[in-house]
Design an enzyme around this catalytic site. Structure first.
Site, short mmCIF file in Angstrom:
data_model
loop_
_atom_site.label_atom_id
_atom_site.label_comp_id
_atom_site.label_asym_id
_atom_site.label_seq_id
_atom_site.Cartn_x
_atom_site.Cartn_y
_atom_site.Cartn_z
NE ARG A 233 -3.89 -2.25 0.47
CZ ARG A 233 -3.74 -3.53 0.19
NH1 ARG A 233 -2.60 -3.96 -0.37
NH2 ARG A 233 -4.70 -4.41 0.45
CD GLU B 146 -4.57 -12.64 -3.03
OE1 GLU B 146 -4.13 -13.51 -2.23
OE2 GLU B 146 -4.58 -11.43 -2.79
#
Length: 430
Positions: free
Chosen positions: A261, A392
């Site tokens: 982030r 993922e």
């Protein structure tokens, strides 16, 4: 990439302030914790979190529209079950599974060769961080004409952020880049194993498999298995479910920044990260202000300014997703979205052929959840990669056998093999 609290003191309805605080001395224990998947049906997620606000619990996932994965301390299991929520069991004893996973394998060489090629038994177990370093050094030493170890910088605690560079005909640095990151979120151990298997197969099969030779002759590979080495080491020494880096900040009692982030693109937007240093998605005080991100952005731009980046993949777990840009905006799409969709569908199909494992694909924000300051958006729009994806890995949406981040060692090789089959398709078609 999923988000969770990390200690027994985390309250699901709170900000997570205790999750990243400086831990007590000693290893964090999850013995007796029982993990549940709670069906949320979208609109019910907030109400369920309110009911859990008084529990000392560990939340595993952030995309709670369909389900909430949570581990409950043993002394609170009866009270939790008395809520009569729609649950299925993910783990009867999270601590016992962590202990089994932590039975690290012995590093072995392949006795059938004179070189230092690691044995495939490497993929039968998880390993200590020092052994991972040896694994890559031995691979590079075994294939000096096609590989070398490099570093891009240092972590907050001074560990080298290393990678391995692979190349084929034409010599090193002569082709567009395929660029992989692993273990940016420290607890996602399976990501290192998968990128290690892909690396292994590219080098070992180069001289015997014409399809692999064609791939390595077409691209230079830059594979960074541990972009958050401090966090990974901490998961092995102290807290298996630690996510962020280990950066301390003046005036803050909590430790760590989410390196994914912290990339300096769309970092300033709201809704896809946290400004609270105690939260799991803490974005940092300024864009790109973690040592890890400074090193990674500089290296990324060096690739972009050289031969360009053809494909970037940021490997995460869990959920079984193939995520294309963008994370910062659920309506934004890259100009080549149709091509991205076709390739992602083909990749999902190829992965499924091996063991039947199903992966969902689509734009990151609209398929999973919003993220800001993440690597794939930066590498798409700033570094101008043609394709920049997040994958993922296992486990997925099925509750059966879903242990979240603590993936049994028996699934290392199947996870790796199915991704290798998918990568052969993808790399032949991008």
């Amino acid at each position: 990439m999923k988000v969770s609290g990390l200690t027994a003191a985390l309250l699901l309805g709170a900000t997570g302030a205790l999750a990243s605080a400086t831990p007590k001395v000693g290893k964090v224990s999850y013995d007796g914790y029982k993990a549940y998947r709670i069906a949320t049906s979208g609109k019910d997620a907030a109400a369920i979190k309110d009911k859990l606000a008084s529990f000392a619990a560990v939340q595993f996932n952030f995309d709670t529209q369909e389900h909430l994965d949570v581990a409950i301390a043993p002394e609170e299991v009866s009270a939790f079950e008395a809520l009569s929520l729609p649950t299925t069991i993910m783990s009867e004893d999270l601590g016992a599974e962590i202990a089994t996973e932590g039975n690290f394998g012995v590093y072995e060489k392949n006795v059938s060769t004179s070189a230092a090629v690691p044995s495939l038994t490497w993929f039968d177990a998880y390993h200590a961080y020092a052994d991972h370093i040896t694994f890559f050094n031995d691979l590079a030493a075994s294939f000096p004409q096609n590989s070398e170890i490099f570093t891009v910088g240092s972590s907050f605690q001074g560990r080298s952020i290393f990678g391995i560079h692979l190349w084929g005909s034409g010599g090193k640095g002569s082709k567009p880049a395929v660029y992989f990151h692993g273990t940016v979120h420290a607890r996602e151990w399976i990501t290192a194993k998968v990128v290690e298997y892909i690396t292994y197969k590219l080098l070992v099969d180069y001289s015997t498999d014409t399809a692999v030779k064609a791939i390595l002759d077409k691209y230079d590979f830059y594979i960074l298995p541990f972009v958050n080495p401090d966090g990974f080491v901490y998961t092995q020494s102290t807290n298996r479910l630690w996510r962020k880096n280990r950066q301390t900040r003046s005036g803050a009692s909590c430790v760590g920044t989410d390196v994914n982030r912290n990339w300096p693109y769309k970092w300033e937007l709201t809704g896809g990260a946290s400004t609270n240093p105690c939260d799991e998605t803490y974005k940092g005080a300024a864009a790109g202000d973690t040592p890890e991100n400074k090193a990674l952005t500089n290296f990324t731009l060096s690739l972009a300014n050289s031969k360009g980046i053809k494909l970037y993949i940021d490997w995460h777990s869990y959920g079984q997703y193939i995520l294309t840009p963008y994370g910062y905006n659920c309506q934004a799409r890259p100009a080549n979205q149709a091509r991205q969709n076709a390739l992602a569908q083909g990749l999902a199909n190829k992965i499924r052929e091996k063991y039947g494992t199903r992966f969902t694909y689509g734009p990151a924000c609209s398929t999973l959840y919003a993220t800001t300051g993440d690597s794939t958006d930066y590498i798409t729009d700033v570094a101008k990669a043609e394709f920049a994806w997040t994958i993922e890995l296992r486990p997925g949406g099925s509750s059966s056998g879903n242990n979240g981040f603590v993936l049994p060692a028996a699934q290392i090789l199947p996870s790796s093999v199915e991704q290798w089959e998918g990568m052969k398709y993808l790399l032949a078609n991008v």
